[in-house]
Scaffold this active site. Structure first.
Site, short mmCIF file in Angstrom:
data_model
loop_
_atom_site.label_atom_id
_atom_site.label_comp_id
_atom_site.label_asym_id
_atom_site.label_seq_id
_atom_site.Cartn_x
_atom_site.Cartn_y
_atom_site.Cartn_z
N GLU A 64 9.24 -4.50 10.38
CA GLU A 64 9.70 -3.22 9.82
C GLU A 64 10.20 -2.28 10.92
OE1 GLU A 64 6.92 -1.26 7.19
OE2 GLU A 64 8.18 0.53 7.04
N ASP A 116 -1.28 -6.17 -0.28
CA ASP A 116 -1.27 -5.52 1.03
C ASP A 116 -2.67 -4.99 1.32
OD1 ASP A 116 0.11 -4.67 3.23
OD2 ASP A 116 1.16 -3.02 2.23
N LYS A 127 -1.39 -9.43 2.93
CA LYS A 127 -0.59 -9.02 4.10
C LYS A 127 -1.44 -8.09 4.95
CE LYS A 127 3.00 -5.93 3.84
NZ LYS A 127 2.55 -4.85 4.75
N ASP A 187 0.84 -1.21 0.00
CA ASP A 187 0.00 0.00 0.00
C ASP A 187 0.88 1.26 0.00
OD1 ASP A 187 0.84 -0.15 2.61
OD2 ASP A 187 -1.14 0.03 3.51
N SER A 188 2.20 1.06 0.03
CA SER A 188 3.14 2.17 -0.17
C SER A 188 2.91 2.83 -1.54
CB SER A 188 4.60 1.68 -0.07
OG SER A 188 4.80 0.59 -0.96
O1 KIV Z 1 3.54 -1.09 1.64
C1 KIV Z 1 4.68 -1.58 1.56
O2 KIV Z 1 5.41 -1.38 0.59
C2 KIV Z 1 5.13 -2.41 2.67
C3 KIV Z 1 6.58 -2.73 2.75
C4 KIV Z 1 7.33 -1.54 3.19
C5 KIV Z 1 6.82 -3.90 3.62
O3 KIV Z 1 4.35 -2.75 3.51
#
Ligand code: KIV
Length: 269
Positions: A187, A89, A118, A50-51
């Site tokens: 993290e 995610d 995730k 979700d980044s």
């Molecule tokens: O959203 C994301 O990219 C993540 C990673 C930083 C693990 O959760």
């Protein structure tokens, strides 16, 4: 020297779990077909993080990402990399209780080819992980610094700085493992704490900003390829000067257009 792994085999949860104490796992984010195709036969897992809400949608944090947005990007990633093990995610607010989490996970499985989802949370969310896993959803946990908790925590804070916090993180990891997760992202954790977490569970721990003591690593592609110019987190290594290369190339293109050297006779129909 080739950087492509020989005998590429698609990952599955059993192989991922069996990697513990055997081989280090590499996970990278991807948000589209162009890049997932490039990563497909190199990385063990591709995370549609979700980044993307920050790096692709330009938002200040991940909180406004929606499930439909994640499904759209996951479909693009799976189309570009059909052999990859892809993890979606789950965005903020889509797994607030067991029923909602399962309903949304079913939507993900029905509308994408994602292999797993995730979710962020430790002991507090273990009951949700358990409900998902007992209904045949493959779940990767995420503990430590959890970006979806940024507003409730008052910022992004490195974890595991005290013995009490380290013990809480160990409890979180064990709870998520017991609930049935096949791996856990850890993290933003001091490496001494990350080592103890890694040793406390029998599933792979994938670190980001947690030192080299975990069972694998994950990085956001645009960070590691140097496309994000504003700020470089301490834990990121730039493997490419992406932003500079792109800007230099576009600059060259503009110059070529202006001096009429592009297109050339060979580039004409
Ligand atoms: O959203 C994301 O990219 C993540 C990673 C930083 C693990 O959760």
């Amino acid at each position: 020297m080739s950087i492509i792994k020989n005998n590429f085999e698609k990952m599955n949860v059993t192989k991922i779990k069996n990697s513990k104490n055997n081989n280090k796992l590499t996970m990278i984010t991807a948000y589209d077909a162009l890049f997932s195709k490039l990563f497909e036969e190199i990385a063990d897992m591709i995370l549609v993080g979700d980044s993307l809400n920050m790096s692709f949608a330009g938002k200040p944090d991940t909180l406004s990402a929606t499930l439909d947005q994640m499904i759209y990007h996951t479909n693009a990633v799976c189309a570009g990399a059909p052999k990859a093990f892809v993890i979606l995610d789950m965005p903020f607010g889509t797994y607030l209780n067991e029923n909602q989490a399962l309903e949304n996970a079913v939507k993900v499985y029905q509308q994408t080819n994602a292999n797993a989802i995730k979710i962020e949370g430790g002991e507090d969310r273990a009951h949700i992980v358990k409900h998902l896993c007992s209904n045949s959803v493959a779940v990767m946990g995420h503990i430590g610094l959890m970006p979806q908790y940024v507003r409730s925590e008052g910022g992004y804070k490195v974890r595991g700085k005290t013995e009490n916090d380290t013990l809480q993180l160990i409890k979180d990891a064990i709870a998520v493992e017991k609930a049935g997760a096949f791996a856990i992202v850890v993290e933003g954790v001091k490496s001494e704490a990350a080592l103890r977490i890694t040793q406390a569970v029998n599933i792979p721990v994938i670190g980001i900003g947690a030192g080299n003591v975990t069972d694998g690593q994950v990085l956001v592609w645009s960070d590691m390829l140097g496309f994000f110019e504003d700020f470089k987190p301490k834990f990121v290594r730039h493997y490419l000067d992406g932003a500079k290369l792109v800007k230099d190339s576009v600059n060259q293109y503009r110059n070529d257009v202006q001096d009429k050297s592009f297109p050339s006779k060979e580039e004409e129909y």
